[in-house]
Enzyme design. Structure first.
Site, PDB file in Angstrom:
ATOM      1  N   ASN A 167       0.961  -1.279   0.064  1.00  0.00           N
ATOM      2  CA  ASN A 167      -0.124  -0.140  -0.301  1.00  0.00           C
ATOM      3  C   ASN A 167       0.332   1.149   0.038  1.00  0.00           C
ATOM      4  OD1 ASN A 167      -3.074   1.013   0.750  1.00  0.00           O
ATOM      5  ND2 ASN A 167      -1.830   1.909   2.271  1.00  0.00           N
TER       6      ASN A 167
ATOM      7  N   TYR B  93       6.586   0.389   8.829  1.00  0.00           N
ATOM      8  CA  TYR B  93       6.104   1.960   8.392  1.00  0.00           C
ATOM      9  C   TYR B  93       6.218   2.054   7.885  1.00  0.00           C
ATOM     10  CZ  TYR B  93       4.313   6.262   9.159  1.00  0.00           C
ATOM     11  OH  TYR B  93       3.989   7.691   8.194  1.00  0.00           O
TER      12      TYR B  93
ATOM     13  N   ILE C 271      -0.112   4.368  30.192  1.00  0.00           N
ATOM     14  CA  ILE C 271       1.244   5.373  30.306  1.00  0.00           C
ATOM     15  C   ILE C 271       2.241   3.414  30.000  1.00  0.00           C
ATOM     16  CG2 ILE C 271       3.121   5.851  31.332  1.00  0.00           C
ATOM     17  CD1 ILE C 271       0.975   7.261  32.855  1.00  0.00           C
TER      18      ILE C 271
END
Length: 327
Positions: A91, A140, A206
């Site tokens: 993509n 990514y 967290i």
């Protein structure tokens, strides 16, 4: 200028589309609506299409006499990219190659690309400058860096004028508070914390409280989406005279996870549960930008640098759209 906005129904793309229209340009949104929302886009021409569809891209570029392309269409989840690397290369990288090929065939030579600070991987020092080594640590970041290299060589061949804009953490609601952040599922800290304040999730977590930072939590660089979009507009305006541009886009000031959480509490007036968890693998203690190059060459400055302002615009949008966009 007639501008094709790929991914124009997404968070940053919809804000960019609104700004282009307000500045007198003619944006045309091209989006497959897999992640974007038709309701995020105002009264501009919209084509439902995929970047894998070369014929539709070429028809659109030629038939609409497109003069420039802004590209925001990508998968953005780091964790998912590790689990499904080919999905991200297909993509983010292959489909962008398809877009660049269609642009070349149609004679469209101006390109503004949504890149990412993830191209730097785990930098040894901060703030991060554009010259620091590019060493992505996940698919990514790799998928975005591969596109930057494609653009570089297309530019060297005289076939492309481009700007690669490396974002840090975009946030807030832009376009006078009309265009907010509605990822499904959501993974960004500010909207996740706002959802906790709204009672839409049981808590906010967290991940790591023992980092070498003033309060023990990670520090990140946040930039209001309005400031981000103005940088794109400035870069677009310089493409003819400066055919290859690479800029960091960040506030230059880091805010910790605890600071974000406390700011949401203060802005919203709501309390919510905070859960402390172990560190996540690969999370650097501090990631902040040096955006002086964009300031120097584009004349760009952050007009909304305060965390309180960023959170306040996001809180207002989420309060008015508790279930996000309707489509």
């Amino acid at each position: 200028m007639r501008i094709l906005v790929c991914g124009g129904a997404g968070y940053i793309g919809s804000n960019m589309t609104a700004l282009l229209a307000a500045e007198g340009h003619e944006p045309l949104v091209y989006d497959n609506l897999s992640k974007g929302h038709r309701g995020a886009v105002g009264d501009v021409e919209f084509i439902v299409g995929d970047l894998a569809d070369y014929d539709l891209l070429l028809k659109t570029l030629r038939g609409r006499r497109i003069e420039a392309v802004m590209h925001f269409a990508a998968w953005i989840e780091v964790g998912e990219s590790v689990q499904e690397p080919l999905k991200y290369y297909r993509n983010n990288t292959s489909n962008t190659q398809n877009l660049l090929s269609a642009m070349e065939a149609a004679g469209v030579g101006r390109f503004v690309f949504s890149s990412t600070a993830a191209v730097y991987g785990m930098p040894e020092t901060t703030p991060i400058t554009e010259e620091m080594p590019k060493a992505p640590i996940n698919p990514y970041g790799e998928s975005k860096w591969a596109v930057e290299r494609m653009c570089h060589y297309q530019s060297e061949a005289g076939r492309l004028h481009y700007a690669a804009l490396r974002y840090f953490n975009a946030c807030g609601a832009g376009n006078n508070g009309l265009c907010g952040e509605d990822h499904r599922p959501e993974s960004h800290l500010i909207p996740l914390t706002i959802q906790a304040a709204m009672g839409k999730r049981p808590d906010i977590r967290i991940y790591g409280t023992d980092y070498d930072t003033p309060d023990g939590t990670c520090i990140r660089d946040y930039i209001h989406v309005d400031d981000l979009c103005r940088a794109h507009l400035l870069a677009l305006g310089k493409l003819d005279e400066q055919p290859e541009q690479v800029y960091n886009l960040g506030n230059g000031q880091g805010y910790s996870v605890r600071e974000v959480i406390e700011t949401v509490r203060r802005v919203s007036g709501k309390d919510f549960t905070v859960v402390e968890a172990d560190r996540r693998p690969g999370d650097p203690a501090v990631l902040t930008s040096d955006a002086n190059k964009a300031r120097r060459e584009l004349g760009w400055t952050c007009q909304k640098p305060e965390l309180e302002t960023m959170v306040a615009t996001a809180w207002q949008w989420h309060s008015e759209h508790p279930n996000g966009y309707s489509d």
